[in-house]
Design a protein around this motif. Structure first.
Motif, mmCIF file in Angstrom:
data_model
loop_
_atom_site.group_PDB
_atom_site.id
_atom_site.type_symbol
_atom_site.label_atom_id
_atom_site.label_comp_id
_atom_site.label_asym_id
_atom_site.label_seq_id
_atom_site.Cartn_x
_atom_site.Cartn_y
_atom_site.Cartn_z
ATOM 1 N N ALA A 36 78.688 20.037 45.661
ATOM 2 C CA ALA A 36 78.155 18.572 45.080
ATOM 3 C C ALA A 36 76.546 18.757 45.138
ATOM 4 N N GLU A 257 80.873 14.633 48.892
ATOM 5 C CA GLU A 257 81.626 14.518 47.651
ATOM 6 C C GLU A 257 82.190 13.178 47.059
ATOM 7 N N LEU A 266 78.412 12.321 40.223
ATOM 8 C CA LEU A 266 79.132 13.681 40.058
ATOM 9 C C LEU A 266 80.165 13.496 38.923
#
Length: 266
Positions: A36, A257, A266
């Motif tokens: 990440a 994450e 992301l």
């Protein structure tokens, strides 16, 4: 979760280390977290460490690429290329007060400098704490030759119930914060991780409304409250969760994450 956070524009993310980047169970950074962070940097988002550790106690995470380091809870800020942006020592009178107090009453403490850490004594409690952090036990200081002028942080091994009175009487020019009942981090008055965030925002030309931070301990509260999105880990202390904008999963359950995906980073 703060209902006012919608489609945030984030240009810098700040990460606490112990209990946030690093699992207390494995003493490692989960693979999902490492990936990440790589993805954030590829997108041009600055990634900055924010810790109570010294810069010399971060060798276990330096295999990863970061854009800077807030250490000693904001008292020492340095870029990846070695540019010291900020440095402030604890008032020497407070260190003298600490030393004098320890000569009269049982108290273990460590003194942390730019290039070294020294212990007052190596009790089982102190040794156990360094083992918990996967760090070598520092050497004992020379009680007759202590550098009182350049201490950037002290760790005081006393319980939360004794902290307030101790600080008022012994180290009145400093502030204490903690992420464990075992000890308190002591820093110069007015210095917190929030100051480190502000220093890096100025350095990179980023508005604090474009920042995000992750943490789990009491010394993360000022940072999480100051940024646009303050994320508490699932394993965070209750007082951290209370002030957070968002609570994610634990370190070992891909907490970082998951939060970054939740906010579309992301």
């Amino acid at each position: 979760m703060n209902p006012n956070i919608q489609n945030p524009v984030i240009k810098a993310v700040f990460f606490d280390v112990d209990g946030t980047l690093i699992s207390f169970k494995t003493n490692k950074i989960p693979e999902s977290t490492q990936e990440a962070i790589k993805k954030l940097r590829k997108k041009g988002i600055k990634v900055i460490v924010a810790t109570g550790r010294s810069i010399n106690s971060l060798d276990h995470i330096k295999h990863m690429e970061f854009d800077g380091f807030i250490t000693f809870n904001g008292g020492y800020c340095i870029t990846t290329d070695g540019n010291i942006m900020f440095k402030k020592a604890i008032d020497s009178s407070d260190i003298k007060g600490l030393i004098n107090y320890s000569r009269k009453f049982p108290l273990s403490f460590s003194l942390m400098y730019e290039d070294k850490i020294e212990l007052s004594d190596a009790t089982p409690e102190v040794v156990g704490m360094y083992g918990h952090l996967n760090l070598p036990v520092p050497p004992l200081h020379d009680k007759d030759n202590i550098d009182v002028d350049n201490v950037l942080q002290a760790n005081i091994f006393l319980g939360p119930e004794d902290e307030k009175i101790f600080m008022e009487k012994v180290m009145p020019n400093s502030i204490a914060s903690r992420w464990t009942p075992l000890f308190a981090d002591v820093n110069p008055g007015g210095i917190t991780k929030q100051n480190g965030v502000e220093n890096f925002c100025r350095y990179f030309g980023i508005d604090i409304s474009e920042t995000m931070a992750f943490g789990d301990g009491g010394n993360d509260i000022s940072m999480l409250k100051s940024v646009k999105i303050g994320v508490a880990m699932g394993n965070a202390n209750d007082n951290v969760k209370e002030i957070a904008d968002f609570i994610t999963e634990e370190v070992d359950n891909h907490g970082i994450e998951r939060a970054l995906r939740h906010f579309g980073l992301l």
